[in-house]
Design an enzyme around this catalytic site. Structure first.
Site, PDB file in Angstrom:
ATOM      1  CG  ASN A   9       9.825  -9.515  -0.062  1.00 29.61           C
ATOM      2  OD1 ASN A   9       8.840  -9.341  -0.788  1.00 29.61           O
ATOM      3  ND2 ASN A   9      11.003  -8.985  -0.374  1.00 29.61           N
TER       4      ASN A   9
ATOM      5  CG  ASP B  18      10.891  -1.695  -5.633  1.00 28.03           C
ATOM      6  OD1 ASP B  18      10.856  -1.672  -4.381  1.00 28.03           O
ATOM      7  OD2 ASP B  18      11.950  -1.775  -6.283  1.00 28.03           O
TER       8      ASP B  18
HETATM    9  C1  FPP Z   1      10.567  -7.077  -5.310  1.00 24.00           C
HETATM   10  O1  FPP Z   1      11.534  -6.338  -4.737  1.00 24.00           O
HETATM   11  C2  FPP Z   1       9.323  -6.440  -4.934  1.00 24.00           C
HETATM   12  C3  FPP Z   1       8.360  -7.088  -4.288  1.00 24.00           C
HETATM   13  C4  FPP Z   1       8.448  -8.505  -3.928  1.00 24.00           C
HETATM   14  C5  FPP Z   1       7.155  -6.355  -3.948  1.00 24.00           C
HETATM   15  C6  FPP Z   1       7.005  -6.285  -2.488  1.00 24.00           C
HETATM   16  C7  FPP Z   1       5.834  -5.423  -2.214  1.00 24.00           C
HETATM   17  C8  FPP Z   1       5.494  -5.067  -1.006  1.00 24.00           C
HETATM   18  C9  FPP Z   1       6.231  -5.543   0.191  1.00 24.00           C
HETATM   19  C10 FPP Z   1       4.375  -4.122  -0.789  1.00 24.00           C
HETATM   20  C11 FPP Z   1       3.073  -4.726  -1.002  1.00 24.00           C
HETATM   21  C12 FPP Z   1       2.164  -3.605  -1.127  1.00 24.00           C
HETATM   22  C13 FPP Z   1       0.842  -3.677  -1.245  1.00 24.00           C
HETATM   23  C14 FPP Z   1       0.088  -2.431  -1.458  1.00 24.00           C
HETATM   24  C15 FPP Z   1       0.093  -4.959  -1.149  1.00 24.00           C
HETATM   25  P1  FPP Z   1      12.410  -6.864  -3.538  1.00 24.00           P
HETATM   26  O2  FPP Z   1      12.584  -5.720  -2.608  1.00 24.00           O
HETATM   27  O3  FPP Z   1      11.817  -8.109  -2.967  1.00 24.00           O
HETATM   28  O4  FPP Z   1      13.734  -7.241  -4.320  1.00 24.00           O
HETATM   29  P2  FPP Z   1      15.115  -6.476  -4.412  1.00 24.00           P
HETATM   30  O5  FPP Z   1      15.792  -6.757  -3.133  1.00 24.00           O
HETATM   31  O6  FPP Z   1      15.762  -7.090  -5.621  1.00 24.00           O
HETATM   32  O7  FPP Z   1      14.818  -5.016  -4.609  1.00 24.00           O
END
Ligand code: FPP
Length: 252
Positions: free
Chosen positions: A81, A33
């Site tokens: 996402n 993150d």
């Molecule tokens: C969760 O936070 C975090 C993730 C699902 C990680 C996402 C990672 C990436 C998009 C980057 C990938 C990078 C590499 C180098 C491969 P969230 O933002 O989905 O959840 P939140 O809204 O609760 O913060």
């Protein structure tokens, strides 16, 4: 700007003497993150933050190999996402695919087995699925470390999928227990994470490995993911080694 592991300055961070190599966590999960915030702070588009996260990923994996961590799981794209802007989603699909193309030979040579946890649904482009399958096939016999990319992954979705599989088997209600559910998780052979690290100071789990983290130690460094290096992993492992894990029992 594309970051690579070779962007790293100088020699890799040394293993600190206080890290006990005989008590290293078997499985470490990482919520990568802070890429967006890292980019914003530099006046760059969010996607540049993800690109800069590649060097962090490689350094952390190499650091994990160095200290003998056997399993690492990296949260790369969640089932939630898809709600991000279309351009960012498109970037992340291509980025994950190109990252695999760039890095899989080097990971393979280091003995890393690559796996993917998550739903292979219609939203994941076929070319990305093809690259994932190629990486799985290339590395399937490696045993030094298992690196699982949690991609189109949701902890709740994983539990739902396990329950669906049990129902499809026609299981009797009194046969549904924790072992039965575990047998139907994406990787029944994967040990629960001992340690989960979420970078960027956010103290949430955000649907990561919900079943598996029941007794994981959680560490939330302020470091933004693109700034994450193996020394931060080592610091987290040292902190992990100072924790007392009770698993519901009492310590004498
Ligand atoms: C969760 O936070 C975090 C993730 C699902 C990680 C996402 C990672 C990436 C998009 C980057 C990938 C990078 C590499 C180098 C491969 P969230 O933002 O989905 O959840 P939140 O809204 O609760 O913060």
């Amino acid at each position: 700007m594309t970051s690579t592991a070779s962007d790293l300055d100088g020699a890799p961070d040394p293993v600190p003497p206080e890290l006990d190599l005989s008590r290293v966590p078997v499985h470490v999960g990482c919520v990568m993150d802070g890429n967006g915030r890292w980019a914003n702070a530099r006046g760059l588009p969010r996607t540049e933050g993800h690109a800069a996260g590649e060097a962090a990923l490689l350094d952390v994996v190499n650091g994990a190999l160095e200290i003998g961590i056997k399993w690492i799981t990296l949260y790369a794209f969640s089932t939630e996402n898809w709600r991000r802007p279309t351009d960012e989603v498109r970037f992340l699909m291509n980025f994950n695919q190109s990252l695999l193309m760039r890095r899989r030979d080097e990971l393979n040579e280091k003995g890393v087995q690559i796996r993917f946890a998550g739903r292979r649904d219609w939203r994941v482009p076929r070319r990305v699925l093809r690259r994932m399958d190629e990486s799985i096939a290339l590395t399937k016999n490696n045993s030094r470390m298992v690196m699982t990319m949690a991609f189109n992954y949701g902890g709740r979705a994983e539990i739902v999928d396990a329950v669906r599989a049990l129902v499809a088997e026609g299981i009797a209600p009194d046969k549904v227990d924790e072992r039965a559910i575990r047998r139907h998780l994406y990787f029944p052979d994967m040990p629960d994470p001992d340690l989960v690290i979420r970078t960027s100071g956010e103290t949430r789990i955000s649907n990561f490995l919900l079943w598996e983290i029941a007794y994981s130690e959680l560490i939330f460094p302020d470091t933004l993911w693109p700034d994450m290096r193996r020394r931060h992993l080592y610091q987290a492992v040292v902190e992990f080694q100072q924790r007392v894990r009770r698993f519901g029992a009492v310590t004498s």
